[in-house]
Write a protein that holds these residues in place. Structure first.
Motif, PDB file in Angstrom:
ATOM      1  N   LYS A 137      19.547 -18.669  47.923  1.00  0.00           N
ATOM      2  CA  LYS A 137      18.287 -18.152  47.399  1.00  0.00           C
ATOM      3  C   LYS A 137      17.823 -18.944  46.178  1.00  0.00           C
ATOM      4  N   TYR A 138      18.764 -19.553  45.466  1.00  0.00           N
ATOM      5  CA  TYR A 138      18.437 -20.231  44.214  1.00  0.00           C
ATOM      6  C   TYR A 138      18.721 -21.730  44.251  1.00  0.00           C
ATOM      7  N   GLY A 139      19.652 -22.134  45.114  1.00  0.00           N
ATOM      8  CA  GLY A 139      20.010 -23.540  45.188  1.00  0.00           C
ATOM      9  C   GLY A 139      19.725 -24.124  46.558  1.00  0.00           C
ATOM     10  N   LYS A 140      20.461 -25.160  46.898  1.00  0.00           N
ATOM     11  CA  LYS A 140      20.322 -25.918  48.146  1.00  0.00           C
ATOM     12  C   LYS A 140      19.014 -26.718  48.179  1.00  0.00           C
ATOM     13  N   ARG A 141      18.685 -27.249  49.355  1.00  0.00           N
ATOM     14  CA  ARG A 141      17.521 -28.131  49.467  1.00  0.00           C
ATOM     15  C   ARG A 141      16.226 -27.337  49.623  1.00  0.00           C
ATOM     16  N   SER A 197      14.575 -19.328  40.227  1.00  0.00           N
ATOM     17  CA  SER A 197      13.851 -18.115  40.591  1.00  0.00           C
ATOM     18  C   SER A 197      13.830 -17.944  42.101  1.00  0.00           C
ATOM     19  N   TYR A 198      13.654 -16.696  42.530  1.00  0.00           N
ATOM     20  CA  TYR A 198      13.516 -16.386  43.950  1.00  0.00           C
ATOM     21  C   TYR A 198      12.493 -15.273  44.096  1.00  0.00           C
ATOM     22  N   SER A 209       5.388  -8.067  46.697  1.00  0.00           N
ATOM     23  CA  SER A 209       6.550  -8.945  46.673  1.00  0.00           C
ATOM     24  C   SER A 209       7.474  -8.564  45.523  1.00  0.00           C
ATOM     25  N   PHE A 210       8.663  -9.126  45.528  1.00  0.00           N
ATOM     26  CA  PHE A 210       9.630  -8.914  44.457  1.00  0.00           C
ATOM     27  C   PHE A 210      10.164 -10.277  44.030  1.00  0.00           C
ATOM     28  N   SER A 211      10.845 -10.325  42.917  1.00  0.00           N
ATOM     29  CA  SER A 211      11.415 -11.576  42.431  1.00  0.00           C
ATOM     30  C   SER A 211      12.746 -11.307  41.747  1.00  0.00           C
ATOM     31  N   SER A 212      13.558 -12.327  41.668  1.00  0.00           N
ATOM     32  CA  SER A 212      14.850 -12.244  40.989  1.00  0.00           C
ATOM     33  C   SER A 212      15.177 -13.604  40.398  1.00  0.00           C
ATOM     34  N   SER A 213      16.242 -13.645  39.582  1.00  0.00           N
ATOM     35  CA  SER A 213      16.589 -14.871  38.871  1.00  0.00           C
ATOM     36  C   SER A 213      18.082 -15.149  38.960  1.00  0.00           C
ATOM     37  N   GLY A 214      18.413 -16.416  38.876  1.00  0.00           N
ATOM     38  CA  GLY A 214      19.806 -16.840  38.829  1.00  0.00           C
ATOM     39  C   GLY A 214      20.027 -17.780  37.660  1.00  0.00           C
ATOM     40  N   PHE A 215      21.208 -17.696  37.064  1.00  0.00           N
ATOM     41  CA  PHE A 215      21.553 -18.540  35.930  1.00  0.00           C
ATOM     42  C   PHE A 215      22.896 -19.205  36.190  1.00  0.00           C
ATOM     43  N   GLY A 216      23.105 -20.340  35.564  1.00  0.00           N
ATOM     44  CA  GLY A 216      24.381 -21.028  35.713  1.00  0.00           C
ATOM     45  C   GLY A 216      24.669 -21.933  34.541  1.00  0.00           C
ATOM     46  N   GLY A 217      25.940 -22.164  34.274  1.00  0.00           N
ATOM     47  CA  GLY A 217      26.362 -23.091  33.231  1.00  0.00           C
ATOM     48  C   GLY A 217      27.632 -23.796  33.653  1.00  0.00           C
ATOM     49  N   TYR A 237      30.081 -21.398  35.980  1.00  0.00           N
ATOM     50  CA  TYR A 237      29.844 -19.974  36.187  1.00  0.00           C
ATOM     51  C   TYR A 237      28.400 -19.780  36.628  1.00  0.00           C
ATOM     52  N   LEU A 238      28.194 -18.917  37.637  1.00  0.00           N
ATOM     53  CA  LEU A 238      26.858 -18.602  38.139  1.00  0.00           C
ATOM     54  C   LEU A 238      26.672 -17.090  38.178  1.00  0.00           C
ATOM     55  N   SER A 239      25.501 -16.636  37.779  1.00  0.00           N
ATOM     56  CA  SER A 239      25.108 -15.235  37.906  1.00  0.00           C
ATOM     57  C   SER A 239      23.831 -15.198  38.735  1.00  0.00           C
ATOM     58  N   LEU A 240      23.895 -14.582  39.910  1.00  0.00           N
ATOM     59  CA  LEU A 240      22.783 -14.579  40.848  1.00  0.00           C
ATOM     60  C   LEU A 240      22.252 -13.160  41.011  1.00  0.00           C
ATOM     61  N   GLY A 241      20.986 -12.956  40.635  1.00  0.00           N
ATOM     62  CA  GLY A 241      20.393 -11.633  40.711  1.00  0.00           C
ATOM     63  C   GLY A 241      20.254 -11.125  42.133  1.00  0.00           C
ATOM     64  N   TRP A 242      20.255  -9.814  42.300  1.00  0.00           N
ATOM     65  CA  TRP A 242      20.079  -9.204  43.622  1.00  0.00           C
ATOM     66  C   TRP A 242      18.738  -9.635  44.206  1.00  0.00           C
ATOM     67  N   TRP A 243      18.761 -10.206  45.423  1.00  0.00           N
ATOM     68  CA  TRP A 243      17.579 -10.829  46.021  1.00  0.00           C
ATOM     69  C   TRP A 243      16.936  -9.908  47.060  1.00  0.00           C
ATOM     70  N   GLY A 244      16.686  -8.681  46.675  1.00  0.00           N
ATOM     71  CA  GLY A 244      16.042  -7.742  47.572  1.00  0.00           C
ATOM     72  C   GLY A 244      15.118  -6.819  46.804  1.00  0.00           C
ATOM     73  N   PRO A 245      14.257  -6.102  47.498  1.00  0.00           N
ATOM     74  CA  PRO A 245      13.340  -5.170  46.826  1.00  0.00           C
ATOM     75  C   PRO A 245      14.102  -3.991  46.226  1.00  0.00           C
TER      76      PRO A 245
END
Length: 346
Positions: A137-141, A197-198, A209-217, A237-245
């Protein structure tokens, strides 16, 4: 993607006809890549087959028009399905040595373990979390535009993309933005962080629509302990927010992912073929995102990777390794897969 095969063959023929394949010849016909040949032993009980052979070839065309314009076109062929997969396809416009504008399909700069070059990995596979559905949801291509900067000691990357991910057609108006910043206080240390962001529609009506966020270091170290020994360490470390409504009456929790790796590179002199030995170990743990009345008790899982890399010149590496899977759920048994891999770069 089967129709891409004749193009790949033609491009290879043209490169050979120019007299050089990877490093010389015309800058418009510069190619590079790598191949894997792997024997894989499955440790999961009653897995069928219990052993398999597989092969992968990655071929990249990197034409360079001039000092300001270049591009990348990458294809990957897997023996498991016999088809050619489109990886990266993008153009670069270099305003200077420090600033570059990129457009096309490429890896979003989120997740150090995912953005590393595949030809130089210390293990057969990337970290286990790169296959976790939430990471996609936050990474990849993705397809879009990116502004990349590199000022030797620090840099900032900003990407605006369509959110469709991995060769999927664009089917909505929800876009994504990704930030990645890094700094190298010394030649052997890099510290970095990312934000992604997602967004998506709540249902098929596409009215809200809804949105969520992911962080990493992450921290990446490659310390020259001596003339022939380099010590490497990677922590992320990665923190990925819940990607649903949001659902009334239900709570949500972020996914938490951490990964650490330790390796050592020993140079070998006066050997007939062996030029280096690199043992490496990596541990990772994944706590999936959730939505419900309370947090799950036992859905965490992870892996421990071991690998011995034997370098036969700078182009060939033999990897002997294993991955041990572990599960917090007491009803799910852990297991260990083992492999022997030959990697050739060209």
């Amino acid at each position: 993607m089967r129709l891409v095969m004749p193009v790949l063959v033609l491009a290879s023929f043209c490169a050979f006809a120019g007299g050089e394949f990877s490093t010389g010849g015309s800058e418009m016909w510069a190619f590079k890549g790598y191949s894997f040949a792997t024997a894989y032993i499955y440790g999961e009980e009653d897995h069928e087959p219990d052993m398999a052979f597989r092969a992968i070839t990655d071929l990249t065309w990197v034409p360079r028009v001039n000092d300001f314009l270049d591009a990348k076109f990458e294809l990957k062929l897997y023996s498991t399905d016999g088809e050619v997969h489109l990886e990266d396809v993008y153009m670069n416009l270099h305003f200077s040595d420090q600033v570059c504008l990129r457009g096309g399909q490429f890896k979003r700069p989120f997740g150090y373990g995912y953005t590393e070059s595949g030809s130089g990995l210390r293990f057969l596979d990337r970290p286990l979390w790169t296959g976790y559905s939430g990471f996609g949801k936050y990474g990849k291509r993705d397809v879009g535009f990116g502004l990349y900067t590199d000022f030797d000691v620090a840099g900032l990357d900003i990407v605006y993309s369509n959110g469709s991910r991995d060769n999927k057609p664009e089917d909505d108006s929800n876009k994504q933005i990704t930030f990645h910043g890094w700094a190298s206080p010394t030649d052997w240390v890099t510290l970095g962080g990312s934000y992604g962001s997602y967004s998506a529609y709540e249902d098929s009506t596409m009215e809200s629509s809804f949105s969520s966020s992911g962080f990493g270091g992450y921290a990446a170290l490659k310390y020259p302990a001596s003339d022939n020994v380099d010590i490497g360490f990677f922590g992320e470390y990665l923190s990925l927010g819940w990607w649903g409504p949001e659902v009334s009456g239900l709570d949500t929790g972020n996914a938490g992912i951490y990964s650490v790796e330790l390796n050592a590179m020993f140079g070998v002199e006066n050997a007939w073929l062996l030029t280096g030995i690199q043992p490496a170990v990596r541990y990772e743990q994944i706590s999936p995102a959730w939505q419900g009345t309370e947090a799950p008790d036992s859905d965490n899982y992870g892996a421990m990777d071991f690998c011995l890399n034997l370098f036969m010149t700078k182009y060939n590496t033999v990897q002997i390794g294993a991955r041990n899977y572990s599960f917090e759920d007491e009803n799910t048994d852990g297991y260990t897969d083992m492999y022997l891999n030959w990697r050739m770069k060209f």
